[in-house]
Design a protein around this motif. Sequence first.
Motif, PDB file in Angstrom:
ATOM      1  N   PRO B 600       0.835  -1.207   0.000  1.00 19.99           N
ATOM      2  CA  PRO B 600       0.000   0.000   0.000  1.00 19.99           C
ATOM      3  C   PRO B 600       0.873   1.261   0.000  1.00 19.99           C
ATOM      4  CG  PRO B 600      -0.624  -1.514   1.760  1.00 19.99           C
ATOM      5  CD  PRO B 600       0.682  -1.978   1.239  1.00 19.99           C
ATOM      6  N   GLN B 601       0.500   2.201  -0.815  1.00 17.49           N
ATOM      7  CA  GLN B 601       1.194   3.489  -0.869  1.00 17.49           C
ATOM      8  C   GLN B 601       0.231   4.557  -0.365  1.00 17.49           C
ATOM      9  OE1 GLN B 601       4.377   3.539  -2.194  1.00 17.49           O
ATOM     10  NE2 GLN B 601       4.206   1.324  -2.547  1.00 17.49           N
ATOM     11  N   ALA B 602       0.814   5.683   0.044  1.00 17.77           N
ATOM     12  CA  ALA B 602      -0.025   6.794   0.492  1.00 17.77           C
ATOM     13  C   ALA B 602      -0.973   7.220  -0.620  1.00 17.77           C
ATOM     14  CB  ALA B 602       0.854   7.964   0.915  1.00 17.77           C
ATOM     15  N   THR B 603      -0.546   7.045  -1.849  1.00 20.96           N
ATOM     16  CA  THR B 603      -1.357   7.514  -2.975  1.00 20.96           C
ATOM     17  C   THR B 603      -2.453   6.533  -3.363  1.00 20.96           C
ATOM     18  OG1 THR B 603       0.304   6.548  -4.416  1.00 20.96           O
ATOM     19  CG2 THR B 603       0.450   8.924  -4.038  1.00 20.96           C
ATOM     20  N   THR B 604      -2.348   5.287  -2.973  1.00 21.23           N
ATOM     21  CA  THR B 604      -3.341   4.314  -3.415  1.00 21.23           C
ATOM     22  C   THR B 604      -4.422   4.053  -2.377  1.00 21.23           C
ATOM     23  OG1 THR B 604      -1.922   2.517  -2.658  1.00 21.23           O
ATOM     24  CG2 THR B 604      -1.802   3.086  -4.999  1.00 21.23           C
ATOM     25  N   VAL B 605      -4.149   4.395  -1.113  1.00 18.61           N
ATOM     26  CA  VAL B 605      -5.136   4.113  -0.067  1.00 18.61           C
ATOM     27  C   VAL B 605      -5.975   5.353   0.207  1.00 18.61           C
ATOM     28  CG1 VAL B 605      -5.469   3.378   2.322  1.00 18.61           C
ATOM     29  CG2 VAL B 605      -3.634   2.382   0.954  1.00 18.61           C
ATOM     30  N   HIS B 606      -7.276   5.162   0.201  1.00 20.64           N
ATOM     31  CA  HIS B 606      -8.172   6.290   0.432  1.00 20.64           C
ATOM     32  C   HIS B 606      -9.142   5.955   1.541  1.00 20.64           C
ATOM     33  CE1 HIS B 606      -6.769   7.747  -3.468  1.00 20.64           C
ATOM     34  NE2 HIS B 606      -6.941   6.501  -3.887  1.00 20.64           N
ATOM     35  N   ASN B 607      -9.376   6.946   2.389  1.00 17.51           N
ATOM     36  CA  ASN B 607     -10.411   6.749   3.404  1.00 17.51           C
ATOM     37  C   ASN B 607     -11.766   6.904   2.752  1.00 17.51           C
ATOM     38  OD1 ASN B 607      -8.978   6.174   5.767  1.00 17.51           O
ATOM     39  ND2 ASN B 607      -8.316   8.322   5.860  1.00 17.51           N
ATOM     40  N   PHE B 608     -12.694   6.166   3.253  1.00 16.88           N
ATOM     41  CA  PHE B 608     -13.981   6.082   2.574  1.00 16.88           C
ATOM     42  C   PHE B 608     -15.069   5.956   3.616  1.00 16.88           C
ATOM     43  CE2 PHE B 608     -17.248   3.336   0.601  1.00 16.88           C
ATOM     44  CZ  PHE B 608     -17.617   4.158  -0.444  1.00 16.88           C
ATOM     45  N   ILE B 638      -3.944   1.141  11.825  1.00 17.15           N
ATOM     46  CA  ILE B 638      -2.494   1.233  11.653  1.00 17.15           C
ATOM     47  C   ILE B 638      -2.250   1.922  10.323  1.00 17.15           C
ATOM     48  CG2 ILE B 638      -1.866  -0.761  13.064  1.00 17.15           C
ATOM     49  CD1 ILE B 638      -1.388  -2.134  10.169  1.00 17.15           C
ATOM     50  N   ASP B 639      -1.081   2.390  10.176  1.00 20.81           N
ATOM     51  CA  ASP B 639      -0.731   3.041   8.915  1.00 20.81           C
ATOM     52  C   ASP B 639      -0.566   1.963   7.841  1.00 20.81           C
ATOM     53  OD1 ASP B 639       0.226   4.465   6.847  1.00 20.81           O
ATOM     54  OD2 ASP B 639       2.045   5.199   7.866  1.00 20.81           O
ATOM     55  N   PRO B 640      -1.422   2.010   6.823  1.00 20.46           N
ATOM     56  CA  PRO B 640      -1.358   0.954   5.816  1.00 20.46           C
ATOM     57  C   PRO B 640       0.032   0.842   5.178  1.00 20.46           C
ATOM     58  CG  PRO B 640      -3.246   2.392   5.452  1.00 20.46           C
ATOM     59  CD  PRO B 640      -2.421   3.019   6.525  1.00 20.46           C
ATOM     60  N   VAL B 644       1.387  -4.923   4.691  1.00 16.33           N
ATOM     61  CA  VAL B 644       1.333  -5.525   3.364  1.00 16.33           C
ATOM     62  C   VAL B 644      -0.135  -5.864   3.074  1.00 16.33           C
ATOM     63  CG1 VAL B 644       2.156  -7.411   1.906  1.00 16.33           C
ATOM     64  CG2 VAL B 644       3.587  -6.581   3.769  1.00 16.33           C
ATOM     65  N   ALA B 645      -0.570  -5.647   1.838  1.00 15.64           N
ATOM     66  CA  ALA B 645      -1.952  -5.995   1.496  1.00 15.64           C
ATOM     67  C   ALA B 645      -1.977  -7.252   0.642  1.00 15.64           C
ATOM     68  CB  ALA B 645      -2.611  -4.839   0.758  1.00 15.64           C
ATOM     69  N   LEU B 646      -2.835  -8.185   1.013  1.00 16.81           N
ATOM     70  CA  LEU B 646      -2.993  -9.413   0.214  1.00 16.81           C
ATOM     71  C   LEU B 646      -4.313  -9.298  -0.531  1.00 16.81           C
ATOM     72  CD1 LEU B 646      -2.109 -12.084   2.921  1.00 16.81           C
ATOM     73  CD2 LEU B 646      -0.561 -10.976   1.315  1.00 16.81           C
ATOM     74  N   LEU B 647      -4.218  -9.341  -1.838  1.00 16.09           N
ATOM     75  CA  LEU B 647      -5.436  -9.289  -2.636  1.00 16.09           C
ATOM     76  C   LEU B 647      -6.041 -10.695  -2.624  1.00 16.09           C
ATOM     77  CD1 LEU B 647      -7.110  -7.398  -4.419  1.00 16.09           C
ATOM     78  CD2 LEU B 647      -5.823  -8.253  -6.379  1.00 16.09           C
ATOM     79  N   VAL B 648      -7.231 -10.823  -2.062  1.00 15.63           N
ATOM     80  CA  VAL B 648      -7.847 -12.152  -1.965  1.00 15.63           C
ATOM     81  C   VAL B 648      -9.155 -12.180  -2.741  1.00 15.63           C
ATOM     82  CG1 VAL B 648      -6.825 -12.761   0.254  1.00 15.63           C
ATOM     83  CG2 VAL B 648      -9.007 -11.547   0.191  1.00 15.63           C
ATOM     84  N   GLU B 649      -9.463 -13.356  -3.201  1.00 13.36           N
ATOM     85  CA  GLU B 649     -10.714 -13.530  -3.916  1.00 13.36           C
ATOM     86  C   GLU B 649     -11.619 -14.361  -3.022  1.00 13.36           C
ATOM     87  OE1 GLU B 649     -10.829 -14.022  -8.449  1.00 13.36           O
ATOM     88  OE2 GLU B 649     -11.397 -15.956  -7.616  1.00 13.36           O
ATOM     89  N   ALA B 650     -12.717 -13.764  -2.612  1.00 12.12           N
ATOM     90  CA  ALA B 650     -13.650 -14.493  -1.758  1.00 12.12           C
ATOM     91  C   ALA B 650     -14.767 -15.058  -2.620  1.00 12.12           C
ATOM     92  CB  ALA B 650     -14.190 -13.574  -0.679  1.00 12.12           C
ATOM     93  N   GLY B 653     -16.084 -14.594  -6.467  1.00 11.21           N
ATOM     94  CA  GLY B 653     -15.067 -13.830  -7.171  1.00 11.21           C
ATOM     95  C   GLY B 653     -14.926 -12.397  -6.678  1.00 11.21           C
ATOM     96  N   VAL B 654     -15.545 -12.082  -5.522  1.00 10.94           N
ATOM     97  CA  VAL B 654     -15.438 -10.735  -4.967  1.00 10.94           C
ATOM     98  C   VAL B 654     -14.016 -10.524  -4.440  1.00 10.94           C
ATOM     99  CG1 VAL B 654     -16.336  -9.118  -3.271  1.00 10.94           C
ATOM    100  CG2 VAL B 654     -17.854 -10.836  -4.284  1.00 10.94           C
ATOM    101  N   ARG B 655     -13.441  -9.378  -4.823  1.00  6.97           N
ATOM    102  CA  ARG B 655     -12.055  -9.129  -4.411  1.00  6.97           C
ATOM    103  C   ARG B 655     -11.970  -8.153  -3.244  1.00  6.97           C
ATOM    104  NH1 ARG B 655      -8.018  -8.814  -9.296  1.00  6.97           N
ATOM    105  NH2 ARG B 655      -8.238 -10.930 -10.055  1.00  6.97           N
ATOM    106  N   ASN B 656     -11.075  -8.447  -2.340  1.00 13.83           N
ATOM    107  CA  ASN B 656     -10.817  -7.577  -1.205  1.00 13.83           C
ATOM    108  C   ASN B 656      -9.329  -7.599  -0.947  1.00 13.83           C
ATOM    109  OD1 ASN B 656     -13.516  -6.782   0.333  1.00 13.83           O
ATOM    110  ND2 ASN B 656     -13.757  -8.837  -0.494  1.00 13.83           N
ATOM    111  N   ALA B 657      -8.861  -6.555  -0.266  1.00 12.97           N
ATOM    112  CA  ALA B 657      -7.457  -6.549   0.128  1.00 12.97           C
ATOM    113  C   ALA B 657      -7.389  -6.702   1.642  1.00 12.97           C
ATOM    114  CB  ALA B 657      -6.794  -5.257  -0.315  1.00 12.97           C
ATOM    115  N   LEU B 658      -6.604  -7.658   2.095  1.00  7.70           N
ATOM    116  CA  LEU B 658      -6.449  -7.872   3.537  1.00  7.70           C
ATOM    117  C   LEU B 658      -5.137  -7.225   3.982  1.00  7.70           C
ATOM    118  CD1 LEU B 658      -7.462 -11.644   3.972  1.00  7.70           C
ATOM    119  CD2 LEU B 658      -8.909  -9.611   4.110  1.00  7.70           C
ATOM    120  N   LEU B 659      -5.246  -6.392   4.976  1.00  8.81           N
ATOM    121  CA  LEU B 659      -4.050  -5.713   5.463  1.00  8.81           C
ATOM    122  C   LEU B 659      -3.452  -6.501   6.627  1.00  8.81           C
ATOM    123  CD1 LEU B 659      -2.305  -3.141   5.176  1.00  8.81           C
ATOM    124  CD2 LEU B 659      -3.757  -2.106   6.938  1.00  8.81           C
ATOM    125  N   VAL B 660      -2.196  -6.894   6.469  1.00  6.54           N
ATOM    126  CA  VAL B 660      -1.486  -7.581   7.555  1.00  6.54           C
ATOM    127  C   VAL B 660      -0.188  -6.830   7.821  1.00  6.54           C
ATOM    128  CG1 VAL B 660      -2.489  -9.808   6.943  1.00  6.54           C
ATOM    129  CG2 VAL B 660      -0.257  -9.180   6.020  1.00  6.54           C
TER     130      VAL B 660
END
Lengths: 122, 720
Positions: B600-608, B638-640, B644-650, B653-660
């Motif tokens: 994750p970069q500061a530019t790619t993560v957005h609060n929503f 935490i600061d993303p 590390v973000a894991l792109l997972v497919e639940a 086929g719905v995609r989510n990113a898990l932050l660890v």
Amino acid sequence: MSKIVLTVDDSRTMRDMLRMALVAAGYTVVQAEDGVHGLEVLAGSNPDVIITDINMPRMDGFGFIQNVRGGEEKHRALPILVLSTESDDAKKQRARAAGATGWIVKPFDPVKLVDAVRRVAA
Amino acid sequence: MDAMAEIKQVFFQECEEQLFELEAGLLTIERGDDDPETVNAVFRAVHSIKGGAGAFNLTDLVHFAHVFENTMDLVRVGKLVPTQPLIKLMLRAADILADLVRAARDDETSDPGPREAMAVELKAYTPGAAPAAVEAAKPVKAKVEEEFVFVPTKVDFADLDDLNLMPTLHFRILFQPSAELYAKGNETTILFRELSRLGSMSVTCDSSKLPALDAIEAEGAYFTWSVDLETSEDEEAVKAVFDFVEWDSALTIELIESAPAEEEPFVFQPTMVDADLLNSISDVPLEVPVEAAKPQLALVASKADKAAPSDDHAPADKKEAATATIRVDLERVDRLIDLVGELVINQAMLAERVAELGLARMSAVSIGLDELEQLTREIQDSVMAIRAQPVKSVFQRMPRLVREVALQTGKTVRLVTEGEGTEVDKTVIERLSDPLTHMIRNAIDHGLEKPEVRRAAGKPEEGLLKVAALHRSGRIVIEISDDGAGINRPRVRAIAVEKGLIAPEAKLSDEEIDNLIFLPGFSTAAVISDISGRGVGMDVVKRSIQALGGRISIVSRPGLGSTFTMSLPLTLAVLDGMVVSVAGQTLVIPLTAVVEILLPQATTVHNFGGNSRVMGVRNEFIPLIDVGQVLQYRSEDIDPKMGVALLVEAEGGVRNALLVDAIQGQRQVVIKSLEANYGHVPGIAAATILGDGRVALILDVDAVVVDSRAEFASSLPLAG
């Protein structure tokens, strides 16, 4: 030395039942699964009596008997008993024409089976 | 009787094989194959079942198999043409036969209705159909009972006394064997030996027909024997001795009143032969001259030589080899798997200890340890292979299911199966059956159209249903496809709106509409049919597949049909996982769920809204879920950028990113059930033991995604 009986039957159940009855009566049993296998086993063994089923894959009982009767001299005169489900004369007649010595009607009674074997075994 | 019970077990096993042969053979014939061997095999299958059933007194089974066999015999001898209706009838008869076998095996009594009706239908094909049908109209059971009717007989005790003191009868037997008799392996000496068991006897031999020595044929028959027998047995018993030879000999059995003494009736000059002497003769090999024996031996030897090399490709042994199996209690295999699991853990622990010592990579200890690791992995794979079974056992049940559902729905269906040999863990197979059954019911009931509709649409009347199994990237994939109408999207949408599952103005893609059928409480059938509507919807199917760590998806094209694809792990015992750290805890994420790893970069993560965040991935915004928060390891964001973000497919086929926090590595782990040892923990699928001996939890990705959405929804009161 106990007498050897070769049983030829494609059904595991039948082979097991024959073995059980014959072993209990003191015979040694060798087994084959069909006519072709039966001829192969026969070539490598020296049975005193053969018991064969009629309906079998690859080579049926009639074919098997014909092959034994027309084959090696050593085995040509072996007593062959046919296992048949029906006691109808047509089947017996065909088995006889092929050269069967006698027959056993399925389902067999162990006592009668051993009786029949004894009646043809030298 | 133990031995008998064991054989009975074998019989039922064999029945299953025969039933499979029967069905497979009938299906082959149905496809237009007229190989006589197929018909023979089909006949043999029923015949064998009947034969075995007779031995165990399974009367219902024998009777039905007999009727079935009779009809089949007519096909075998060419008197009856296997038309499609007849084959269909036989397939149904095979199903009934299977039911009877299973009822007999489980010692249950089955409803006689279907088999009696079937017997009538089968008998209609056999000659003399009219009387047979009339006779068959009577319930078979009643017929059986008739045969066993107890008929009381009055017995006079005086007669019984007579029976005990059987009078001695005198028989005179004239016996002239033909050459054929000997050719068929019968032997006069043996016959007489048997005869002598009945009583005392004397034998005379008429050798007058014996030609001069040079005219004797070695295999000719020249003697006529006369036997005088005194026995307490009746004529039947005497006849029985000659049962096998009466066709190949001239035989007269005569009951004479007086004791046998005078030989007057005989025209020939008899030679007295003692019965004991005959018995002793029987031990001497009569026919084979000693000289002849040697060349025969040589012949046997040469034949054996020839036979030996051909053994390599002997087809006779092939069957034996293919079925060379042992049966092992499943518990023992599971115990072995557990132990190997412990071994893997132990090996990993040892490896870590060694690593701590800081030994050189090439040191003897390290190399030995590497080899140990490889061996351990191989043992693990081999043990897993023991549990692996071809999906055939599940697929085998499908033809029957298809037939039944087709019959109920009035549709004609052709089932094609592929990849029956695809292997998968036994536990997966066991739990595959129900969802698969339901999906096949659904495909026929909802997917395929009625014949007339198909005809109108320019399709063949017979619908095609294909079930295929294959291995794909370490998972087993099962595809169920039909060439039916496809999913009726406007209708699905309308139902979903009507049931309040979606908002009326919601904009959904075709794929999203298709996936609506997996929602709980969704059922498209206007009338809940008997077939699909057993209170089980596709949502249950989906849940049970997910419980196995599987996924399900649909591809549907209007007018062309639908394909349901299930993807399942090959085993439920081990898992390839990614080991990660979250808030100081070690977690395992199933590798199959992970699509990609992102920083994750500061530019790619957005609060929503609220405290939710999304992450931009290639022109797409994907929810970013902090695993630590969902599992309540921490409550603060935490600061993303630190993780590390894991792109997972639940599911779906719905995609989510898990932050660890960090990734430790990738490892195969042995799954230990939490439910069995502790209890269910939300968001956690199971546990495992790591190399350092600590327990790590395995993340339930789908559950985590669903939980985070629920939180998201509750944090947005406006949306409600």
